[in-house]
Design a protein around this motif. Sequence first.
Motif, PDB file in Angstrom:
ATOM      1  N   ASP A  87     -16.966   4.806   9.361  1.00  0.00           N
ATOM      2  CA  ASP A  87     -17.629   3.510   9.490  1.00  0.00           C
ATOM      3  C   ASP A  87     -19.037   3.692  10.036  1.00  0.00           C
ATOM      4  N   ASN A  88     -20.022   3.521   9.152  1.00  0.00           N
ATOM      5  CA  ASN A  88     -21.427   3.565   9.546  1.00  0.00           C
ATOM      6  C   ASN A  88     -22.039   2.174   9.323  1.00  0.00           C
ATOM      7  N   GLY A  89     -21.301   1.174   9.800  1.00  0.00           N
ATOM      8  CA  GLY A  89     -21.695  -0.219   9.615  1.00  0.00           C
ATOM      9  C   GLY A  89     -23.102  -0.560  10.062  1.00  0.00           C
ATOM     10  N   PRO A  90     -23.593   0.004  11.201  1.00  0.00           N
ATOM     11  CA  PRO A  90     -24.962  -0.327  11.619  1.00  0.00           C
ATOM     12  C   PRO A  90     -26.024   0.012  10.578  1.00  0.00           C
ATOM     13  N   ASP A  91     -25.702   0.951   9.677  1.00  0.00           N
ATOM     14  CA  ASP A  91     -26.649   1.295   8.612  1.00  0.00           C
ATOM     15  C   ASP A  91     -26.171   0.757   7.264  1.00  0.00           C
ATOM     16  N   ASN A  92     -25.238  -0.215   7.301  1.00  0.00           N
ATOM     17  CA  ASN A  92     -24.760  -0.877   6.092  1.00  0.00           C
ATOM     18  C   ASN A  92     -24.060   0.083   5.137  1.00  0.00           C
ATOM     19  N   LYS A  93     -23.305   1.069   5.701  1.00  0.00           N
ATOM     20  CA  LYS A  93     -22.620   2.053   4.872  1.00  0.00           C
ATOM     21  C   LYS A  93     -21.200   2.286   5.382  1.00  0.00           C
ATOM     22  N   VAL A  94     -20.278   2.441   4.442  1.00  0.00           N
ATOM     23  CA  VAL A  94     -18.899   2.816   4.743  1.00  0.00           C
ATOM     24  C   VAL A  94     -18.504   3.927   3.774  1.00  0.00           C
ATOM     25  N   PHE A  95     -17.937   5.011   4.313  1.00  0.00           N
ATOM     26  CA  PHE A  95     -17.518   6.151   3.496  1.00  0.00           C
ATOM     27  C   PHE A  95     -15.994   6.255   3.518  1.00  0.00           C
ATOM     28  N   VAL A  96     -15.407   6.604   2.372  1.00  0.00           N
ATOM     29  CA  VAL A  96     -13.968   6.869   2.294  1.00  0.00           C
ATOM     30  C   VAL A  96     -13.778   8.306   1.815  1.00  0.00           C
ATOM     31  N   TRP A  97     -12.994   9.082   2.583  1.00  0.00           N
ATOM     32  CA  TRP A  97     -12.720  10.490   2.243  1.00  0.00           C
ATOM     33  C   TRP A  97     -11.259  10.623   1.851  1.00  0.00           C
ATOM     34  N   LYS A  98     -10.999  11.222   0.672  1.00  0.00           N
ATOM     35  CA  LYS A  98      -9.644  11.345   0.155  1.00  0.00           C
ATOM     36  C   LYS A  98      -9.177  12.799   0.215  1.00  0.00           C
ATOM     37  N   GLY A  99      -8.212  13.088   1.087  1.00  0.00           N
ATOM     38  CA  GLY A  99      -7.648  14.426   1.153  1.00  0.00           C
ATOM     39  C   GLY A  99      -6.953  14.789  -0.151  1.00  0.00           C
ATOM     40  N   LYS A 100      -7.036  16.056  -0.539  1.00  0.00           N
ATOM     41  CA  LYS A 100      -6.514  16.436  -1.860  1.00  0.00           C
ATOM     42  C   LYS A 100      -4.989  16.345  -1.935  1.00  0.00           C
ATOM     43  N   ASN A 101      -4.307  16.359  -0.768  1.00  0.00           N
ATOM     44  CA  ASN A 101      -2.844  16.269  -0.768  1.00  0.00           C
ATOM     45  C   ASN A 101      -2.339  14.893  -0.343  1.00  0.00           C
ATOM     46  N   ALA A 102      -3.260  13.931  -0.175  1.00  0.00           N
ATOM     47  CA  ALA A 102      -2.850  12.573   0.197  1.00  0.00           C
ATOM     48  C   ALA A 102      -2.035  11.970  -0.945  1.00  0.00           C
ATOM     49  N   ASN A 103      -1.160  11.010  -0.591  1.00  0.00           N
ATOM     50  CA  ASN A 103      -0.321  10.454  -1.657  1.00  0.00           C
ATOM     51  C   ASN A 103      -1.166   9.646  -2.643  1.00  0.00           C
ATOM     52  N   LYS A 104      -0.649   9.569  -3.861  1.00  0.00           N
ATOM     53  CA  LYS A 104      -1.416   8.990  -4.963  1.00  0.00           C
ATOM     54  C   LYS A 104      -1.791   7.540  -4.698  1.00  0.00           C
ATOM     55  N   ASN A 105      -0.893   6.778  -4.086  1.00  0.00           N
ATOM     56  CA  ASN A 105      -1.173   5.365  -3.829  1.00  0.00           C
ATOM     57  C   ASN A 105      -2.355   5.195  -2.881  1.00  0.00           C
ATOM     58  N   GLU A 106      -2.399   6.037  -1.835  1.00  0.00           N
ATOM     59  CA  GLU A 106      -3.514   5.954  -0.879  1.00  0.00           C
ATOM     60  C   GLU A 106      -4.827   6.321  -1.556  1.00  0.00           C
ATOM     61  N   ARG A 107      -4.805   7.333  -2.401  1.00  0.00           N
ATOM     62  CA  ARG A 107      -6.038   7.750  -3.083  1.00  0.00           C
ATOM     63  C   ARG A 107      -6.519   6.657  -4.036  1.00  0.00           C
ATOM     64  N   ARG A 108      -5.600   6.049  -4.766  1.00  0.00           N
ATOM     65  CA  ARG A 108      -5.989   5.012  -5.720  1.00  0.00           C
ATOM     66  C   ARG A 108      -6.462   3.741  -5.018  1.00  0.00           C
ATOM     67  N   ALA A 109      -5.930   3.502  -3.812  1.00  0.00           N
ATOM     68  CA  ALA A 109      -6.267   2.269  -3.088  1.00  0.00           C
ATOM     69  C   ALA A 109      -7.489   2.434  -2.186  1.00  0.00           C
ATOM     70  N   ALA A 110      -8.234   3.535  -2.348  1.00  0.00           N
ATOM     71  CA  ALA A 110      -9.352   3.821  -1.441  1.00  0.00           C
ATOM     72  C   ALA A 110     -10.389   2.708  -1.435  1.00  0.00           C
ATOM     73  N   PHE A 111     -10.769   2.224  -2.631  1.00  0.00           N
ATOM     74  CA  PHE A 111     -11.777   1.167  -2.701  1.00  0.00           C
ATOM     75  C   PHE A 111     -11.255  -0.133  -2.100  1.00  0.00           C
ATOM     76  N   ALA A 112     -10.014  -0.454  -2.397  1.00  0.00           N
ATOM     77  CA  ALA A 112      -9.437  -1.682  -1.843  1.00  0.00           C
ATOM     78  C   ALA A 112      -9.380  -1.606  -0.327  1.00  0.00           C
ATOM     79  N   ALA A 113      -9.055  -0.417   0.204  1.00  0.00           N
ATOM     80  CA  ALA A 113      -9.013  -0.240   1.658  1.00  0.00           C
ATOM     81  C   ALA A 113     -10.388  -0.450   2.269  1.00  0.00           C
TER      82      ALA A 113
END
Length: 722
Positions: A281-307
């Motif tokens: 969360d870099n909200g003060p600079d109007n930026k949010v980053f999402v990092w997807k681990g390569k072994n994370a479950n498929k649902n979490e990876r697909r839902a990254a933008f929604a999250a």
Amino acid sequence: MSTNAVFESAGKKPGLQVWRVENMELVPVPPLLHGEFFTGDSYVLLYTAFTCKGTSYSLHSWRGSQASQDEYGAAAILMTQLDDCLGGAPRQYLEFQGQESTEFLSYFKHGIRYKNGGVASGFNHTEINPVNMKRVLHVKGRRNIRASEVELSWDSFNKGDCFIIDLGKVIYHWSGSKSNFFERLKSTELAKDIRDNERQGRSVVEMVVEGSETSEIINILGPKPDLPEATSDKPADRRNSNKATLYLISDAAGVMEASVVAEQNPFSQDSLSSNDCYILDNGPDNKVFVWKGKNANKNERRAAFAAAHHFILDKGYSPNTQVQVMPAGAESTLFKQFFLNWLDKDETTGPSEAYTIGSIARVEQIPFDAASLHTNKAMAAQHGMVDDGSGKTQIWRVEGSDKVPVDEDQYGQFYGGDCYLILYSYNTGGREKESHGSARWQGLKCSRDELAASAFLTVNLDDSMGGVATQVRVTQGKEPAHLVSLFKAKPLVIYLGGTCRHGGDSTPGSTRLFHIRESSTEATRAVEVDPGASSLNSNDVFVLSSLNSVTIWKGHGATAEEMDAARYVAGLLGGAPTEVEETQEPDEFWAALGGKADYQTSITLRNAVSVPRLFACSNKTGNLIVEEVPGELAQSDLAPDDVMILDIYRELFVWIGKDANEQEIKGSSGLAEEYLKADPSCRTGVPITTMKQGEELPTFTGWFHAWDPNMWDKARAECMHH
């Protein structure tokens, strides 16, 4: 083209692909109109890069200020589907009009254009606009160039900015009396881009300074009234922009939840588990980053933008907050700067084990074999070759309004005072029908008439091929790797100015120096530079021609490929070359260069881990204002009326332009300290080197290929001439 066809073609060749969202479908935008966006629409962009380490993708969803929520939602869905099609490998970005990321802007070196309307109101991207066009574009920005369509009235104008008055056949570049030459230079490039691409050479560009308006402009806009002063185009204050918090996101409880991992940066890279997904969360600079681990479950990876979307809502952030989603191994520079001593994969596995991302996590490096090109697609992609080299290349030089064939033994050699047309014809995959690709190469010193003629002749050439040729415009020094590859094992040779036309100004100097460098995409160029010792660079190879002798100078960091290219250039210059190792130069070598001088002697830039970044800085308002320059480092981005910072991570360079104001000059030393305080990685003890324009050290100029100490004087003279 259906969306399924779009997915099948996406990422199959290097470079940029742009689609507009129309009724839940992706419709391609013609390459010549890349950089043009309707404010009532949403777009999806994909940038593909092939390297010896594999393929990387950057995927963007862009929303115009007047686009509907439904259209933007469709763009986000289509981008997610495209990400799935590419195996989850791309970095993904949410972009908004006027707030585009540096990565997005880097694709459009001449700037981007906002046009009113959109698909809902019947506006389409067309390559040749009607000649009765009447519009005004307000050009803003000095490096991140944006042009917005405004009312066709003097009410839209001011003294401090540049405007493009587009009347179809004539494109007027109007500069306010208080605009500076750097802004005029950048906005002129945009006007030429409209002429060359949108009009394909069917218009002319005329330069107009406030107070010297033509009768045609007066007839359209009426008598010019007194205009207001300049409007500010400075970016926002960056106070607190370095503050960030790291969250773990999980759907273990059936709903996506975020829990704090670390309250404050810099973070430890070990905080990121390959089994999970995270939000930075870099909200003060109007930026949010999402990092997807390569072994994370498929649902979490697909839902990254929604999250990320729900996170932004929960935090009460602006709906236009920039979002970057990246899989492990494809982290952006902006993301990595929040971590202490970030180590990339290649730093632990070594260069022999190439590492990329997504479903192609490990890529075997495949040697080039022309015989198996059509059956081994992975090898073809890695080397960026469209065929086995048996295709036909034809090159013409532009003379007046016509094209003249270039002798085949001159292929791959270009003069800065000329324009060229290149046609490549080839068969792929056993097809009986030929494919064609055309390029127009424009030298930095060619005439305005030749620039316009080259665009018009390219259209004629495409028509002669049945309108199916892929077209690309190439500016001197910005040649893509696949164009360089057309000349087989030969390097691309660019002569300093001049022309190869009969009777033209092509007399070479008695002493000549060529800078040989292999790029990160393995394209080798030989560029003629001013013959002085300060032009040398320990990372590269140089060829010196003087007094009927040719010398190849081998820097400590030179590669075998660069030495081969140097021997080829030496052959062009005539005579048997003498090869000299750095530090073993004879006296006559230095004498030919006018005596010894300091030059770039550090070979660490060859193996640089951190990407060098260039910033324009100002503290005129009392607060530190920082604007990053997009794209590759270019000397032309150093503005004489600014203070610039070149950050190579282990060292900072502060460059002071000759026209910088007194306050900035006095505060230049403190400027670098303020910059480091705002650095999210909290670096300490970083050496800071300050220099003035014209007094640059070789350790600074070495980061810019073919540095020209006279560039600013030439640019100013050209601007004054116009």
